[in-house]
Motif scaffolding. Structure first.
Motif, mmCIF file in Angstrom:
data_model
loop_
_atom_site.group_PDB
_atom_site.id
_atom_site.type_symbol
_atom_site.label_atom_id
_atom_site.label_comp_id
_atom_site.label_asym_id
_atom_site.label_seq_id
_atom_site.Cartn_x
_atom_site.Cartn_y
_atom_site.Cartn_z
ATOM 1 N N VAL A 100 0.834 -1.200 0.000
ATOM 2 C CA VAL A 100 0.000 0.000 0.000
ATOM 3 C C VAL A 100 0.871 1.253 0.000
ATOM 4 C CG1 VAL A 100 -1.635 1.368 1.357
ATOM 5 C CG2 VAL A 100 -2.005 -1.092 1.053
ATOM 6 N N PHE A 101 1.919 1.249 0.833
ATOM 7 C CA PHE A 101 2.809 2.409 0.848
ATOM 8 C C PHE A 101 3.458 2.609 -0.513
ATOM 9 C CE2 PHE A 101 6.839 4.515 1.109
ATOM 10 C CZ PHE A 101 6.546 5.629 1.880
ATOM 11 N N ALA A 102 3.961 1.528 -1.122
ATOM 12 C CA ALA A 102 4.628 1.634 -2.417
ATOM 13 C C ALA A 102 3.677 2.187 -3.475
ATOM 14 C CB ALA A 102 5.169 0.267 -2.837
ATOM 15 N N ALA A 111 4.808 8.851 4.137
ATOM 16 C CA ALA A 111 5.448 7.914 5.060
ATOM 17 C C ALA A 111 4.924 8.102 6.471
ATOM 18 C CB ALA A 111 6.967 8.099 5.029
ATOM 19 N N LEU A 112 4.867 9.347 6.920
ATOM 20 C CA LEU A 112 4.385 9.620 8.268
ATOM 21 C C LEU A 112 2.927 9.216 8.435
ATOM 22 C CD1 LEU A 112 6.024 13.086 9.000
ATOM 23 C CD2 LEU A 112 6.347 10.998 10.319
ATOM 24 N N THR A 113 2.123 9.424 7.397
ATOM 25 C CA THR A 113 0.692 9.145 7.515
ATOM 26 C C THR A 113 0.399 7.646 7.441
ATOM 27 O OG1 THR A 113 0.189 11.284 6.492
ATOM 28 C CG2 THR A 113 -1.585 9.664 6.585
ATOM 29 N N LEU A 114 0.979 6.967 6.443
ATOM 30 C CA LEU A 114 0.656 5.554 6.228
ATOM 31 C C LEU A 114 1.172 4.653 7.342
ATOM 32 C CD1 LEU A 114 1.097 4.971 2.406
ATOM 33 C CD2 LEU A 114 -0.986 4.786 3.735
ATOM 34 N N ALA A 154 8.844 0.012 4.028
ATOM 35 C CA ALA A 154 8.834 0.612 2.695
ATOM 36 C C ALA A 154 9.267 2.073 2.732
ATOM 37 C CB ALA A 154 7.434 0.492 2.085
ATOM 38 N N SER A 155 8.840 2.802 3.756
ATOM 39 C CA SER A 155 9.220 4.214 3.843
ATOM 40 C C SER A 155 10.709 4.367 4.118
ATOM 41 C CB SER A 155 8.393 4.921 4.921
ATOM 42 O OG SER A 155 8.768 4.519 6.223
ATOM 43 N N THR A 173 12.496 3.621 0.669
ATOM 44 C CA THR A 173 12.245 4.496 -0.474
ATOM 45 C C THR A 173 12.336 5.982 -0.163
ATOM 46 O OG1 THR A 173 9.849 4.452 -0.056
ATOM 47 C CG2 THR A 173 10.732 2.773 -1.537
ATOM 48 N N GLU A 174 12.153 6.373 1.094
ATOM 49 C CA GLU A 174 12.123 7.792 1.420
ATOM 50 C C GLU A 174 13.186 8.198 2.434
ATOM 51 O OE1 GLU A 174 10.353 10.095 0.019
ATOM 52 O OE2 GLU A 174 9.083 8.800 -1.207
ATOM 53 N N VAL A 175 13.258 7.493 3.547
ATOM 54 C CA VAL A 175 14.058 7.970 4.682
ATOM 55 C C VAL A 175 15.556 7.821 4.421
ATOM 56 C CG1 VAL A 175 14.544 7.655 7.137
ATOM 57 C CG2 VAL A 175 12.185 7.537 6.294
#
Length: 232
Positions: A73-75, A96-99, A194-195, A198-200
Motif C-alpha cells: 500500500v505504501f509503495a 510515510a508519516l501518515t501511512l 517501505a518508507s 524508499t524515502e528515509v
C-alpha cells in the motif's frame, strides 16, 4: 493524563518540525543526519514494537501478511505521489508519516492503557525522535511553489489525524481481538519498512552521505536506550 502527554508529543513533533522546515534555516547536512537518526530509531521500533508483538499475538503468517500489505500500500501511494505530485515535493515523507503513523498510533493508544510513567516517556521519546526531522525535511521541500501557511496547515492536519488515531486506539480498540491488533501493527511495520527503503534512508544519504551510517547507528542506540527506560 497519559493520553494527553502522548497526543501533545505526536502533534508537537510534527508541528515543531514543520515550523523548523518552513521558517527556519535547515542545512542539508544537518537535515540528512537527523533523518538518518530517525531511520535508525524506526529500525528498532518496527521490530520490537510492531513485528514481535504481532507474531506473539497472532502468529508468523498473520504478521507477514500484514507486513506485506503495508509495504504494498505504501509503495502504491508513493508511486502515485511521484507521478502526480512530484517525488521532490516532500509528499513522500508526508505519505510515510501518515501511512505508517495511523495504524501505529492506533496500536499505540491501546498500548498506553495502564502504562506507567517510564513506558510513556519511552514511547513519547521514540515518536518525537522519528517524527520531528521527517516533518522538517518534508515541509522544507513542500514550501516550493506553495504558501508557508498552506504547508503548515497541511502538516497541522496530519498532526491532528495522527493524534486522533492514538485517541481512537485508546478509546475504541481496548478489548479488541489480539488478531486485529496484530494486523494493525504488522501493517504499520510494512509501511515503515517501505518508507525507510524508499524515502528515509535515500534522503538521509543524499543529504549527508559521509555521516548517514553513523547517524543511523546513533538512532539505533537511542531507541534501545529508550527501550531500557521502559523496561523492555
Amino acid at each position: 493524563m497519559t493520553m494527553a502527554i502522548v497526543v501533545l508529543v505526536v502533534s508537537g513533533a510534527l508541528l515543531i518540525g514543520a515550523a523548523w522546515g518552513i521558517f527556519g534555516k535547515l542545512r542539508p547536512g544537518v537535515e540528512g543526519f537527523l533523518i538518518a537518526v530517525a531511520g535508525g530509531s524506526l529500525l528498532v521500533s518496527l521490530v520490537t514494537e510492531l513485528v514481535e508483538p504481532s507474531i506473539d499475538e497472532s502468529g508468523i503468517w498473520t504478521a507477514l501478511a500484514g507486513l506485506a500489505a503495508g509495504a504494498m500500500v505504501f509503495a502504491a501511494v508513493d508511486y502515485w505521489i511521484d507521478e502526480k505530485v512530484g517525488g521532490d515535493s516532500g509528499g513522500g515523507l508526508l505519505a510515510a508519516l501518515t501511512l505508517d503513523g495511523v495504524p501505529e498510533n492506533l496500536a499505540l493508544g491501546v498500548a498506553l492503557i495502564g502504562a506507567g510513567a517510564p513506558e510513556v516517556a519511552a514511547l513519547a521519546g521514540s515518536i518525537f525522535l522519528s517524527n520531528l526531522p521527517e516533518a522538517a525535511g518534508g515541509a522544507r521541500e513542500m514550501k516550493e511553489g506553495r504558501s508557508k501557511a498552506a504547508v503548515f496547515g497541511l502538516w497541522a492536519a496530519t498532526a491532528a489525524l495522527l493524534s486522533a488515531a492514538a485517541i481512537a486506539g485508546n478509546l475504541l480498540l481496548a478489548g479488541s481481538s489480539p488478531h486485529l491488533l496484530a494486523v494493525i501493527r504488522s501493517f504499520a511495520a510494512g509501511a515503515v519498512v517501505a518508507s525507510l527503503a524508499t524515502e528515509v534512508f535515500p534522503k538521509a544519504y543524499g543529504e549527508d552521505r559521509h555521516l548517514a551510517g553513523i547517524a543511523t547507528a546513533v538512532g539505533v542506540c537511542l531507541s534501545f536506550a529508550l527501550g531500557q527506560l521502559s523496561g523492555g
